[in-house]
Design a protein around this motif. Structure first.
Motif, PDB file in Angstrom:
ATOM      1  N   THR A  79      77.773  48.505  46.008  1.00  0.00           N
ATOM      2  CA  THR A  79      78.239  49.402  47.070  1.00  0.00           C
ATOM      3  C   THR A  79      79.526  48.923  47.726  1.00  0.00           C
ATOM      4  O   THR A  79      80.230  49.713  48.356  1.00  0.00           O
ATOM      5  CB  THR A  79      77.166  49.527  48.163  1.00  0.00           C
ATOM      6  N   GLY A  80      79.820  47.653  47.626  1.00  0.00           N
ATOM      7  CA  GLY A  80      80.972  47.102  48.334  1.00  0.00           C
ATOM      8  C   GLY A  80      80.615  46.507  49.678  1.00  0.00           C
ATOM      9  O   GLY A  80      81.472  45.909  50.349  1.00  0.00           O
ATOM     10  N   ASP A  81      79.348  46.657  50.093  1.00  0.00           N
ATOM     11  CA  ASP A  81      78.909  46.052  51.354  1.00  0.00           C
ATOM     12  C   ASP A  81      78.856  44.529  51.219  1.00  0.00           C
ATOM     13  O   ASP A  81      78.652  43.990  50.126  1.00  0.00           O
ATOM     14  CB  ASP A  81      77.526  46.572  51.743  1.00  0.00           C
ATOM     15  N   HIS A  82      78.996  43.877  52.350  1.00  0.00           N
ATOM     16  CA  HIS A  82      78.948  42.422  52.375  1.00  0.00           C
ATOM     17  C   HIS A  82      77.509  41.914  52.348  1.00  0.00           C
ATOM     18  O   HIS A  82      76.586  42.565  52.853  1.00  0.00           O
ATOM     19  CB  HIS A  82      79.639  41.883  53.630  1.00  0.00           C
ATOM     20  N   LEU A  83      77.332  40.732  51.808  1.00  0.00           N
ATOM     21  CA  LEU A  83      76.099  39.976  52.002  1.00  0.00           C
ATOM     22  C   LEU A  83      76.223  39.194  53.300  1.00  0.00           C
ATOM     23  O   LEU A  83      77.314  38.755  53.673  1.00  0.00           O
ATOM     24  CB  LEU A  83      75.864  38.987  50.858  1.00  0.00           C
TER      25      LEU A  83
END
Length: 255
Positions: A79-83
């Protein structure tokens, strides 16, 4: 001089355990009284060390093991979201975390390893992790910490090239790169080391798959990589230590 050709016969022989009958285990470094190799590569003096949250500190919810096994699959789209740093700490603990130090040659971890040798170092191509600048890091399992190895311009492109053009390696939140320090296993098993190192790599990556399921992430194991570029990326010599497995990981959209 041309390199020896891998034949079907030699390849299949590698997967058998016949080599064990040919090894003189009375002549291994362990049997000859040689000190075991360190279970963790030290950080270079002056390196930046980043402590990681422990399992008693992180905010990772419990997840049903049956569900994780049933839903496990390979993901190549993220998704491109950060961890979060908690999530990265959980993934690292799940794959190479230390449970107990028995003595200088034996460290119990969250994954099995032949003879408790644990030959792997975990390098991370970090792209999208809260609290970490993009760059190359290495996990220090004895300390449960990261060491910043170096910054790399255009890291996504480098990761993609090292994985033979598989673009998702440069689109993940973090790409795990496991190297094998051969002397750790050879110290005990000599020529019988190589099959069990390959088996050990599978144990590690399967734990990554299951741990990813628990935090809304996905991964896809990569065995088709460019050996020279991968070793260059993590700055290892390609003989005493070399890349054996790669796995990009990141947030995914569940079906």
């Amino acid at each position: 001089m041309s390199k020896p050709t891998i034949t079907t016969e030699s390849g299949r022989y590698f997967l058998t355990d016949r080599i064990r009958e040919e090894v003189n285990f009375y002549c291994t470094p362990q049997s000859e009284g040689v000190d075991p190799p360190p279970v963790q590569k030290p950080a270079q003096p002056g390196s930046r060390i980043i402590p990681l949250p422990s399992r008693h500190e992180w905010s990772i919810k419990a997840y049903d093991l049956q569900t994780a096994i049933a839903d496990r699959e390979s993901h190549r789209r993220f998704t491109g979201d950060h961890l979060s740093l908690d999530e990265l700490a959980f993934l690292l603990w799940s794959t190479q975390g230390v449970r107990a130090v028995i003595h200088e040659a034996a460290v119990l971890r969250t994954v099995p390893s032949a003879g408790c040798r644990h030959p792997f170092e975990t390098y991370l191509g970090v792209l999208k992790v809260d609290g970490l600048d993009p760059g190359l890091y290495r996990y220090l399992p004895l300390d449960h910490a990261l060491v910043h190895e170096r910054d790399l311009p255009n890291l996504p492109a480098y990761l993609t090239a090292a994985c033979r053009g598989q673009a998702f390696a440069g689109q993940a939140a973090v790409t795990f790169i496991w190297t094998a320090v051969m002397a750790r296993t050879e110290w005990r098993y000599a020529e019988a080391s190589y099959k069990v190192i390959a088996l050990d790599a599978g144990h590690v990556c399967q734990n990554l798959y299951l741990a990813c399921e628990a935090i809304g992430c996905g991964t896809c194991a990569i065995a088709a990589y460019n050996q020279g570029l991968a070793d260059e990326l993590v700055a290892v010599d390609g003989y005493e230590e070399f890349t054996v497995y790669i796995a990009p990981a990141g947030k995914v959209t569940r079906k």
